[in-house]
Motif scaffolding. Structure first.
Motif, PDB file in Angstrom:
ATOM      1  N   ILE A   1       0.852  -1.189   0.000  1.00 51.57           N
ATOM      2  CA  ILE A   1       0.000   0.000   0.000  1.00 51.57           C
ATOM      3  C   ILE A   1       0.884   1.234   0.000  1.00 51.57           C
ATOM      4  O   ILE A   1       1.681   1.453   0.913  1.00 51.57           O
ATOM      5  N   GLY A   2       0.768   2.052  -1.025  1.00 49.82           N
ATOM      6  CA  GLY A   2       1.536   3.279  -1.097  1.00 49.82           C
ATOM      7  C   GLY A   2       0.696   4.472  -0.694  1.00 49.82           C
ATOM      8  O   GLY A   2      -0.364   4.344  -0.090  1.00 49.82           O
ATOM      9  N   LEU A   3       1.187   5.646  -1.003  1.00 48.28           N
ATOM     10  CA  LEU A   3       0.464   6.864  -0.687  1.00 48.28           C
ATOM     11  C   LEU A   3      -0.545   7.177  -1.779  1.00 48.28           C
ATOM     12  O   LEU A   3      -0.266   7.008  -2.958  1.00 48.28           O
ATOM     13  N   HIS A   4      -1.713   7.638  -1.367  1.00 42.27           N
ATOM     14  CA  HIS A   4      -2.738   8.012  -2.338  1.00 42.27           C
ATOM     15  C   HIS A   4      -2.267   9.238  -3.123  1.00 42.27           C
ATOM     16  O   HIS A   4      -1.626  10.138  -2.561  1.00 42.27           O
TER      17      HIS A   4
ATOM     18  N   VAL B   1      -3.766  11.895  -4.140  1.00 43.50           N
ATOM     19  CA  VAL B   1      -4.219  13.154  -3.555  1.00 43.50           C
ATOM     20  C   VAL B   1      -3.399  13.502  -2.320  1.00 43.50           C
ATOM     21  O   VAL B   1      -3.043  14.660  -2.088  1.00 43.50           O
ATOM     22  N   ALA B   2      -3.061  12.475  -1.517  1.00 41.77           N
ATOM     23  CA  ALA B   2      -2.227  12.703  -0.329  1.00 41.77           C
ATOM     24  C   ALA B   2      -0.840  13.191  -0.731  1.00 41.77           C
ATOM     25  O   ALA B   2      -0.258  14.058  -0.062  1.00 41.77           O
ATOM     26  N   VAL B   3      -0.298  12.660  -1.815  1.00 43.23           N
ATOM     27  CA  VAL B   3       1.021  13.086  -2.288  1.00 43.23           C
ATOM     28  C   VAL B   3       0.992  14.549  -2.709  1.00 43.23           C
ATOM     29  O   VAL B   3       1.860  15.348  -2.316  1.00 43.23           O
ATOM     30  N   ILE B   4      -0.005  14.920  -3.505  1.00 44.42           N
ATOM     31  CA  ILE B   4      -0.108  16.304  -3.978  1.00 44.42           C
ATOM     32  C   ILE B   4      -0.261  17.267  -2.807  1.00 44.42           C
ATOM     33  O   ILE B   4       0.424  18.298  -2.712  1.00 44.42           O
ATOM     34  N   PHE B   5      -1.166  16.939  -1.878  1.00 48.76           N
ATOM     35  CA  PHE B   5      -1.393  17.819  -0.725  1.00 48.76           C
ATOM     36  C   PHE B   5      -0.147  17.921   0.136  1.00 48.76           C
ATOM     37  O   PHE B   5       0.223  19.017   0.586  1.00 48.76           O
ATOM     38  N   ALA B   6       0.530  16.784   0.391  1.00 50.87           N
ATOM     39  CA  ALA B   6       1.717  16.790   1.247  1.00 50.87           C
ATOM     40  C   ALA B   6       2.823  17.639   0.640  1.00 50.87           C
ATOM     41  O   ALA B   6       3.462  18.441   1.344  1.00 50.87           O
ATOM     42  N   VAL B   7       3.067  17.489  -0.658  1.00 45.50           N
ATOM     43  CA  VAL B   7       4.142  18.254  -1.307  1.00 45.50           C
ATOM     44  C   VAL B   7       3.826  19.744  -1.299  1.00 45.50           C
ATOM     45  O   VAL B   7       4.691  20.574  -0.980  1.00 45.50           O
ATOM     46  N   LEU B   8       2.579  20.108  -1.623  1.00 44.27           N
ATOM     47  CA  LEU B   8       2.208  21.526  -1.632  1.00 44.27           C
ATOM     48  C   LEU B   8       2.260  22.122  -0.232  1.00 44.27           C
ATOM     49  O   LEU B   8       2.743  23.247  -0.041  1.00 44.27           O
TER      50      LEU B   8
END
Length: 357
Positions: free
Chosen positions: A299-302, A304-311
């Motif tokens: 299971i990796g990161l979703h 949407v979670a990746v985009i939000f975390a980076v921003l």
């Protein structure tokens, strides 16, 4: 005592956040070094299993990555530079094509008001800028050396990254063992289990998705260059980099490539079909070969979670926050998963009927 412990750990978290906030301008080379050590540790472990010492294994891995970097600088960077210069030269022509061809066609089809698209000022600004900056390399060097102190700092960070990465990678297992030895004895098993889950999430995303990103970049770039697309290498690299977020590379790449294909070939169905075919084949290989082989079923990161975390990381702490975004997101994801499991097992979720009723 329980409240004291809670306040203690809350204070530790706040202290770490303050540490990152105050020192984030100098943390970048250390975080990049940690990332390199984390990604290369499995390779060194495998070399150790084959009989090499830890130090020799680290040297072999560093020589391998140095060779890849040199090949990239010698082969890939000059080709990308030529395409960037070519894109810079084609910008006014592309604006002409948009203004006189593509956008009027869209205006007719969508029934938009006449004069809705105004590109005259943009084209004039770009043309004037091109006339003043015929020597792009000279302009870049002039701005890069405008502040000698900043240039020295940048070069120092560039040298510091491999040094930090080398020593961290050499002592990685020793440091992990010492950190585990400092864990509270009663909670060691639980903390190690949570760390293992975070490692699984990060491993599947950082190592696996990065390999998928590089493979897709190579597939897209080679495929587009074989179709004859003039900016194929540049578009392929952009699509590969965007693939760090699943499906983002496919959407971004095919959109840019189709626009470039329309500009270069017009409405030629054969070339447009070939361009679309490159991305369809790349997406099929990602789903059936690359992701199962390089990422697996972990299971990796979703996305949407990746985009939000980076921003969010970039907004809070700049480039340092971008580097910290994925590890922090992985930890939060694991903790939320455990909180969810505890909630499903709690009386608050299950509920109990009043026996008097």
């Amino acid at each position: 005592m329980s409240d004291y412990r809670h306040w203690f750990w809350l204070g530790v978290v706040l202290l770490c956040c303050a540490f990152v906030y105050l020192l984030h301008p100098i943390l970048t080379p250390f975080l990049v070094g940690i990332l390199l050590a984390y990604m290369a540790d499995p390779l060194v472990d495998r070399l150790e299993a084959w009989g090499l010492s830890r130090t020799l294994g680290v040297v072999v891995v560093f020589l391998f990555f140095t060779l890849l970097l040199v090949l990239g600088l010698v082969v890939l960077i000059p080709m990308l530079a030529k395409q960037l210069v070519r894109l810079y030269e084609l910008a006014p022509q592309m604006l002409d094509w948009l203004q006189q061809g593509a956008l009027p066609w869209l205006q007719t089809k969508l029934g938009l008001a006449e004069g809705f698209w105004k590109f005259d000022r943009i084209k004039a600004a770009i043309s004037a800028h091109m006339g003043q900056t015929s020597d792009i390399v000279g302009l870049v060097l002039q701005r890069a050396t405008a502040s000698g102190l900043a240039l020295v700092g940048w070069l120092a960070n560039l040298v510091l990254v491999p040094v930090v990465g080398f020593y961290l990678l050499r002592d990685w297992d020793v440091m992990m063992g010492k950190i585990r030895g400092l864990l509270p004895r009663q909670r060691e098993k639980q903390i190690v289990g949570l760390a293992a889950e975070c490692h699984e999430v990060l491993g599947s995303f950082v190592r696996g998705q990065l390999m998928v990103m590089l493979a897709l970049g190579a597939i897209y770039a080679c495929g587009l260059m074989l179709t004859g697309l003039e900016l194929g290498l540049l578009i392929g690299v952009i699509a590969g980099l965007a693939s760090i977020v699943p499906y983002m590379g496919f959407i971004t790449g095919i959109g840019i490539a189709m626009v470039a294909g329309l500009f270069q070939y017009g409405l030629d169905p054969l070339h447009l079909a070939l361009i679309a075919g490159v991305f369809i084949v790349g997406q099929a290989l990602e789903g059936m070969v690359l992701t199962p082989m390089l990422v697996g079923d972990r299971i990796g990161l979703h996305p949407v979670a990746v985009i939000f975390a980076v921003l969010a990381g970039g907004e809070l702490f700049g480039f340092t926050g971008v580097l910290l975004a994925l590890p922090v997101a992985a930890v939060i994801m694991v903790l939320v998963r455990h909180v969810h499991d505890l909630y499903k097992q709690s009386d608050l979720y299950a509920g109990h009927e009043d026996p008097e009723l």
